[in-house]
Design a protein around this motif. Structure first.
Motif, PDB file in Angstrom:
ATOM      1  N   LYS A  59       0.847  -1.042  -0.025  1.00 34.06           N
ATOM      2  CA  LYS A  59       0.038  -0.100  -0.108  1.00 34.06           C
ATOM      3  C   LYS A  59       0.903   1.200   0.068  1.00 34.06           C
ATOM      4  N   SER A  60       0.559   2.196  -1.135  1.00 40.88           N
ATOM      5  CA  SER A  60       1.538   3.296  -1.217  1.00 40.88           C
ATOM      6  C   SER A  60       0.970   4.275  -1.820  1.00 40.88           C
ATOM      7  N   HIS A  61      -0.003   5.155  -0.926  1.00 43.49           N
ATOM      8  CA  HIS A  61      -0.897   6.245  -1.534  1.00 43.49           C
ATOM      9  C   HIS A  61      -0.303   7.594  -1.526  1.00 43.49           C
ATOM     10  N   HIS A  62       0.625   8.046  -0.622  1.00 43.73           N
ATOM     11  CA  HIS A  62       1.198   9.343  -0.657  1.00 43.73           C
ATOM     12  C   HIS A  62       1.926   9.850  -1.624  1.00 43.73           C
ATOM     13  N   HIS A  63       3.252   9.244  -1.954  1.00 38.96           N
ATOM     14  CA  HIS A  63       3.983   9.287  -3.060  1.00 38.96           C
ATOM     15  C   HIS A  63       4.634   8.418  -3.969  1.00 38.96           C
ATOM     16  N   GLY A  64       4.105   7.168  -3.626  1.00 32.10           N
ATOM     17  CA  GLY A  64       4.626   5.917  -4.225  1.00 32.10           C
ATOM     18  C   GLY A  64       6.036   5.673  -3.595  1.00 32.10           C
ATOM     19  N   ASN A  65       6.393   6.156  -2.421  1.00 28.80           N
ATOM     20  CA  ASN A  65       7.758   5.909  -1.772  1.00 28.80           C
ATOM     21  C   ASN A  65       7.787   4.317  -1.691  1.00 28.80           C
ATOM     22  N   THR A  66       6.844   3.923  -1.163  1.00 27.35           N
ATOM     23  CA  THR A  66       6.965   2.387  -0.527  1.00 27.35           C
ATOM     24  C   THR A  66       6.964   1.483  -2.014  1.00 27.35           C
ATOM     25  N   TRP A  67       6.338   2.070  -2.999  1.00 31.23           N
ATOM     26  CA  TRP A  67       6.073   1.065  -4.195  1.00 31.23           C
ATOM     27  C   TRP A  67       7.659   0.915  -4.636  1.00 31.23           C
ATOM     28  N   GLY A  97       3.217   2.499   3.361  1.00 32.42           N
ATOM     29  CA  GLY A  97       3.872   3.876   3.808  1.00 32.42           C
ATOM     30  C   GLY A  97       3.150   3.798   5.606  1.00 32.42           C
ATOM     31  N   ILE A  98       3.818   4.476   6.339  1.00 32.75           N
ATOM     32  CA  ILE A  98       3.296   4.539   7.652  1.00 32.75           C
ATOM     33  C   ILE A  98       2.453   5.757   7.756  1.00 32.75           C
ATOM     34  N   TYR A  99       1.139   5.446   8.189  1.00 34.53           N
ATOM     35  CA  TYR A  99       0.242   6.690   8.251  1.00 34.53           C
ATOM     36  C   TYR A  99      -0.323   6.450   9.762  1.00 34.53           C
ATOM     37  N   TRP A 100      -0.490   7.684  10.612  1.00 37.10           N
ATOM     38  CA  TRP A 100      -0.827   7.703  11.900  1.00 37.10           C
ATOM     39  C   TRP A 100       0.093   6.582  12.676  1.00 37.10           C
ATOM     40  N   ALA A 101       1.324   6.372  12.559  1.00 33.65           N
ATOM     41  CA  ALA A 101       2.198   5.693  13.143  1.00 33.65           C
ATOM     42  C   ALA A 101       2.084   4.054  13.182  1.00 33.65           C
ATOM     43  N   ARG A 102       1.302   3.548  11.999  1.00 35.34           N
ATOM     44  CA  ARG A 102       1.070   2.364  11.919  1.00 35.34           C
ATOM     45  C   ARG A 102       0.949   1.819  10.298  1.00 35.34           C
ATOM     46  N   SER A 113       8.547  -0.708   5.063  1.00 34.57           N
ATOM     47  CA  SER A 113       7.661   0.642   5.248  1.00 34.57           C
ATOM     48  C   SER A 113       8.855   1.586   5.053  1.00 34.57           C
ATOM     49  N   THR A 114       7.993   2.717   4.642  1.00 33.63           N
ATOM     50  CA  THR A 114       8.618   3.945   4.384  1.00 33.63           C
ATOM     51  C   THR A 114       7.978   5.080   5.303  1.00 33.63           C
ATOM     52  N   SER A 115       8.635   5.939   5.898  1.00 28.57           N
ATOM     53  CA  SER A 115       7.919   6.766   7.069  1.00 28.57           C
ATOM     54  C   SER A 115       8.706   8.226   6.980  1.00 28.57           C
ATOM     55  N   GLY A 116       7.986   9.104   7.417  1.00 27.98           N
ATOM     56  CA  GLY A 116       8.549  10.362   7.438  1.00 27.98           C
ATOM     57  C   GLY A 116       9.622  10.641   8.771  1.00 27.98           C
ATOM     58  N   MET A 117       9.198   9.997   9.744  1.00 30.55           N
ATOM     59  CA  MET A 117      10.242  10.078  10.641  1.00 30.55           C
ATOM     60  C   MET A 117      10.816   8.685  10.962  1.00 30.55           C
ATOM     61  N   ARG A 118      11.858   8.722  11.887  1.00 30.67           N
ATOM     62  CA  ARG A 118      12.462   7.695  12.180  1.00 30.67           C
ATOM     63  C   ARG A 118      11.503   6.751  13.110  1.00 30.67           C
ATOM     64  N   GLY A 174      10.749   8.145   3.876  1.00 25.59           N
ATOM     65  CA  GLY A 174      10.105   8.462   2.534  1.00 25.59           C
ATOM     66  C   GLY A 174       9.691  10.109   2.605  1.00 25.59           C
ATOM     67  N   TYR A 175       9.680  10.762   1.497  1.00 31.71           N
ATOM     68  CA  TYR A 175       9.277  12.141   1.160  1.00 31.71           C
ATOM     69  C   TYR A 175       7.855  12.274   1.861  1.00 31.71           C
ATOM     70  N   ASN A 176       7.695  13.288   2.705  1.00 27.57           N
ATOM     71  CA  ASN A 176       6.357  13.424   3.247  1.00 27.57           C
ATOM     72  C   ASN A 176       5.902  14.828   3.335  1.00 27.57           C
TER      73      ASN A 176
END
Ligand SMILES: Cc1cc2nc3c(=O)[nH]c(=O)nc-3n(C[C@H](O)[C@H](O)[C@H](O)COP(=O)(O)O)c2cc1C
Length: 154
Positions: free
Chosen positions: A8-16, A52-57, A81-86, A117-119
């Motif tokens: 699942k990768s709906h923000h910027h395709g980072n995880t894809w 992608g990590i959305y709302w910490a999960r 996963s990819t995430s904005g933060m560590r 990932g770009y956020n």
């Protein structure tokens, strides 16, 4: 080792991008969770679950996909996963709960990969986003190494 990746990768395709990199090494088929897998999973020895990590999960779609799987025996799984933060245990635990869910279904967990990932979510958009250019070449190189290690665990 026949491999299926559910991503699942709906923000910027980072995880894809990570899914494609890992998938190339493992010669895997890649699907989105909404493409509920109609045929049997019995052909696959290894399943990868990424998001992608959305709302910490991980998002509900991935949990639903796993929930709808039959109990398995002798199958392996990995998460990425990819995430904005560590990743920070407890407040930003990321893949922990999905790994528990996979174990409950009978999967042996053989690895976990994560990178930034770009956020541009919410206020980050005002400053042009954070983690620009991520995942970058170094992340993709690490993802490739992760896939090779996972393949060698056969
Ligand atoms: C609705 C939303 C919620 C997010 N929540 C988090 C979060 O809790 N922690 C974090 O580190 N990043 C968070 N992010 C950033 C994403 O995890 C990051 O941009 C990720 O690379 C997106 O992956 P994608 O392009 O594959 O969807 C969030 C992004 C969005 C859009």
């Amino acid at each position: 080792m026949k491999t299926l990746i559910v991503c699942k990768s709906h923000h910027h395709g980072n995880t894809w991008k990570i899914a494609e990199t890992i998938g190339e090494v493992l010669n895997a088929e890649i699907i989105e969770p909404k493409e509920r897998y109609s045929s049997s999973l019995s052909n696959y020895d290894l399943l990868g679950f990424g998001s992608g990590i959305y709302w910490a999960r991980f998002p509900g779609e991935i949990f639903d996909f796993v929930e709808n799987l039959p109990e398995v025996e002798g199958k392996k799984a990995f998460t990425f996963s990819t995430s904005g933060m560590r990743k920070i245990p407890i407040i930003n635990g990321f893949g922990g709960k999905i790994k528990d869910k996979l174990s409950e279904k009978g999967f042996e967990i053989v690895g976990e990969f994560s990178c930034r990932g770009y956020n541009t979510f919410f206020l980050f958009k005002l400053v042009g986003g954070i983690q620009k250019g991520k995942p970058g070449d170094e992340d993709l190189r690490r993802a490739k190494e992760f896939a090779k290690r996972t393949r060698n665990k056969d």
